[in-house]
Design a protein around this motif. Sequence first.
Motif, short mmCIF file in Angstrom:
data_model
loop_
_atom_site.label_atom_id
_atom_site.label_comp_id
_atom_site.label_asym_id
_atom_site.label_seq_id
_atom_site.Cartn_x
_atom_site.Cartn_y
_atom_site.Cartn_z
N SER A 105 -2.73 2.83 6.40
CA SER A 105 -3.50 3.99 5.93
C SER A 105 -2.56 4.98 5.24
CB SER A 105 -4.18 4.68 7.11
OG SER A 105 -3.24 5.42 7.85
N ALA A 106 -3.19 5.87 4.48
CA ALA A 106 -2.41 6.89 3.78
C ALA A 106 -1.73 7.84 4.75
CB ALA A 106 -3.32 7.67 2.83
N GLY A 107 -2.28 7.94 5.97
CA GLY A 107 -1.66 8.80 6.98
C GLY A 107 -0.23 8.39 7.28
N THR A 108 0.03 7.11 7.23
CA THR A 108 1.40 6.62 7.48
C THR A 108 2.35 7.16 6.42
OG1 THR A 108 0.37 4.55 8.22
CG2 THR A 108 2.76 4.54 7.90
N TRP A 109 1.94 7.01 5.18
CA TRP A 109 2.79 7.48 4.08
C TRP A 109 3.06 8.98 4.21
CZ3 TRP A 109 1.82 11.04 0.22
CH2 TRP A 109 2.81 11.12 -0.76
N GLN A 165 -6.48 -5.84 24.60
CA GLN A 165 -5.39 -6.30 23.74
C GLN A 165 -5.84 -6.32 22.27
OE1 GLN A 165 -4.56 -10.13 25.41
NE2 GLN A 165 -2.33 -9.87 25.23
N ARG A 166 -7.00 -6.88 22.07
CA ARG A 166 -7.54 -6.99 20.72
C ARG A 166 -7.75 -5.60 20.12
NH1 ARG A 166 -12.88 -6.81 18.82
NH2 ARG A 166 -13.34 -8.14 17.03
N ARG A 167 -8.33 -4.73 20.91
CA ARG A 167 -8.60 -3.38 20.45
C ARG A 167 -7.30 -2.65 20.07
NH1 ARG A 167 -11.47 -0.65 25.03
NH2 ARG A 167 -9.38 -0.26 25.77
N ALA A 168 -6.27 -2.83 20.91
CA ALA A 168 -5.00 -2.12 20.65
C ALA A 168 -4.35 -2.63 19.37
CB ALA A 168 -4.06 -2.30 21.84
N ILE A 169 -4.44 -3.92 19.13
CA ILE A 169 -3.81 -4.48 17.92
C ILE A 169 -4.56 -4.01 16.67
CG2 ILE A 169 -3.42 -6.63 16.65
CD1 ILE A 169 -2.69 -7.88 19.39
N ILE A 170 -5.88 -4.08 16.73
CA ILE A 170 -6.67 -3.64 15.57
C ILE A 170 -6.44 -2.14 15.31
CG2 ILE A 170 -9.02 -3.31 14.67
CD1 ILE A 170 -8.26 -6.21 14.74
N ALA A 171 -6.42 -1.36 16.38
CA ALA A 171 -6.23 0.08 16.22
C ALA A 171 -4.87 0.38 15.61
CB ALA A 171 -6.38 0.79 17.57
N ALA A 172 -3.83 -0.27 16.13
CA ALA A 172 -2.48 0.00 15.64
C ALA A 172 -2.34 -0.41 14.17
CB ALA A 172 -1.45 -0.73 16.49
N LEU A 173 -2.88 -1.58 13.82
CA LEU A 173 -2.75 -2.03 12.43
C LEU A 173 -3.59 -1.16 11.49
CD1 LEU A 173 -2.72 -5.93 12.78
CD2 LEU A 173 -0.77 -4.40 12.41
N SER A 174 -4.79 -0.78 11.92
CA SER A 174 -5.61 0.11 11.09
C SER A 174 -4.88 1.42 10.84
CB SER A 174 -6.93 0.46 11.79
OG SER A 174 -7.71 -0.67 11.99
N HIS A 175 -4.26 1.91 11.90
CA HIS A 175 -3.55 3.18 11.79
C HIS A 175 -2.39 3.06 10.80
CE1 HIS A 175 -2.46 7.14 13.09
NE2 HIS A 175 -1.34 6.78 13.68
N LEU A 176 -1.65 1.98 10.91
CA LEU A 176 -0.49 1.80 10.02
C LEU A 176 -0.91 1.54 8.58
CD1 LEU A 176 1.68 -0.39 12.41
CD2 LEU A 176 2.24 1.93 11.61
N ALA A 230 0.84 -1.20 0.00
CA ALA A 230 0.00 0.00 0.00
C ALA A 230 0.87 1.25 0.00
CB ALA A 230 -0.93 -0.01 1.21
N MET A 231 1.97 1.22 0.76
CA MET A 231 2.84 2.40 0.83
C MET A 231 3.47 2.68 -0.54
SD MET A 231 2.43 3.52 3.78
CE MET A 231 1.08 2.69 4.59
N HIS A 232 3.80 1.62 -1.26
CA HIS A 232 4.33 1.82 -2.62
C HIS A 232 3.27 2.48 -3.50
CE1 HIS A 232 8.30 -0.06 -2.69
NE2 HIS A 232 7.85 -0.83 -1.73
N ARG A 233 2.03 2.00 -3.35
CA ARG A 233 0.98 2.57 -4.19
C ARG A 233 0.68 4.03 -3.85
NH1 ARG A 233 -3.14 -1.54 -4.13
NH2 ARG A 233 -1.43 -2.75 -3.26
N TYR A 234 0.69 4.35 -2.57
CA TYR A 234 0.49 5.76 -2.20
C TYR A 234 1.59 6.62 -2.80
CZ TYR A 234 -2.97 4.29 1.31
OH TYR A 234 -4.07 3.77 1.94
N ASP A 235 2.79 6.12 -2.77
CA ASP A 235 3.91 6.90 -3.25
C ASP A 235 3.84 7.18 -4.75
OD1 ASP A 235 7.01 7.35 -3.92
OD2 ASP A 235 6.69 7.67 -1.78
N GLU A 236 3.15 6.28 -5.47
CA GLU A 236 3.00 6.50 -6.91
C GLU A 236 1.97 7.58 -7.22
OE1 GLU A 236 2.07 2.61 -8.34
OE2 GLU A 236 4.13 1.92 -7.98
N ARG A 237 1.05 7.81 -6.31
CA ARG A 237 -0.01 8.80 -6.54
C ARG A 237 -0.07 9.76 -5.36
NH1 ARG A 237 -3.20 5.56 -10.31
NH2 ARG A 237 -4.21 7.47 -10.98
#
Lengths: 190, 188
Positions: free
Chosen positions: B148-152, B135-146, B86-93
């Motif tokens: 995303s285009a916000g990371t890029w 625990q479940r909530r923290a993992i889902i939240a962290a992965l959702s956050h990562l 996904a990060m590669h794709r964001y970087d292309e556009r």
Amino acid sequence: MEEPVDTATAILASASVLLRESMFDDISYRALADEVGISERTIYRQYPTRAHLLAALSNWIEQTRFPLPPFVTVSDFRAAVHERFRAFDALPAYAYVGARASAVSPTLDTEPAYITRAIEAMLDVAAPTLNRRDRRRVAASLRYFSSAMFWSRLRTGFDLDADEICDAFDRAVDTVLARLPSSSATRAEP
Amino acid sequence: MTGPELSGTQAAILAAYAELIEEVGSDDVSYRVIARRAGIAERTVFRNYPTRVDLLLATAAWIEATLFAREKSHSIFDIPLAIRDAMHRYDERPELAHVVAETAMRGVSGAAPSPGRAHLEQLLDAEVPSLDAAQRRAIIAALSHLDSAGTWVTFRREFGLDRRDIADAAAWAAEAVLDSIRNRVAPT
């Protein structure tokens, strides 16, 4: 406090007053001009596009409402971020502006935020011998989990309150720091 | 990840707008110009998307679901790979990545700050059902956050990282999040 306020700052102060009632998108340059008591043209001269206004407003809010407590150690960093997330929670409309401004295509020559530099400095002390790539990975991760974006995503996407967001933040920081070699001082901290 | 069904006209409007955003380098494009590009009347654009926020939300969702669509992961432990792609794709556009990132952060109803969340929950619950709620909530939240285009945007803007380093750091962080549950998979 008594200092004379320049036009650019007066505009931002008025915009932040309007933010209490409306979303950023709903604040027109005309309404803003009326609030400040200047012409719409003057606002355009200061902020040629809404993206410029957003960026400047976010910086101003950051400085006046969400000043980042200084930190050197990892536990101070956690405490500083907790304090910030709680402040966001108390003024969500302001925090959303910050989250959004950090996502837009930069309009000005954007410098890295103060918190970015502070995290890098913290790692220099906590893990002085860590190689460059891992240092960058750790710094980028910590930065991103401590961001207004993280708070905003968890609040609007997950309906979490400040305590729950701080908890998710702490767990994310734990997982990142757990990857540091055990010789790094960061691990020893509670 | 599947958004609401789009009519042919709506898809044409969103595609035209996305195209113009890339050309102009900003989402500040008038309805008139969008209508002309889509080959329809300006009224039709207004009828489908009465406000600019409506249009932006729909466009960002469309961009995520088409141009930035993720290859389906079959395991939660595949997510770091999907994030890397996904990060590669964001970087292309880059312009479109910014629009998607900003729209997710509008804090308005209709914005989708975590479009992949349901999928992540499905995978995690199937593979690692023994987690407690926090625990479940923290993992889902962290992965959702990562994931995303916000990371890029953040890695590029705050650290000046290039495509390869952004993809590396994002995938690395996702692996770190998964470390605590690597060995907790339910036997099948």
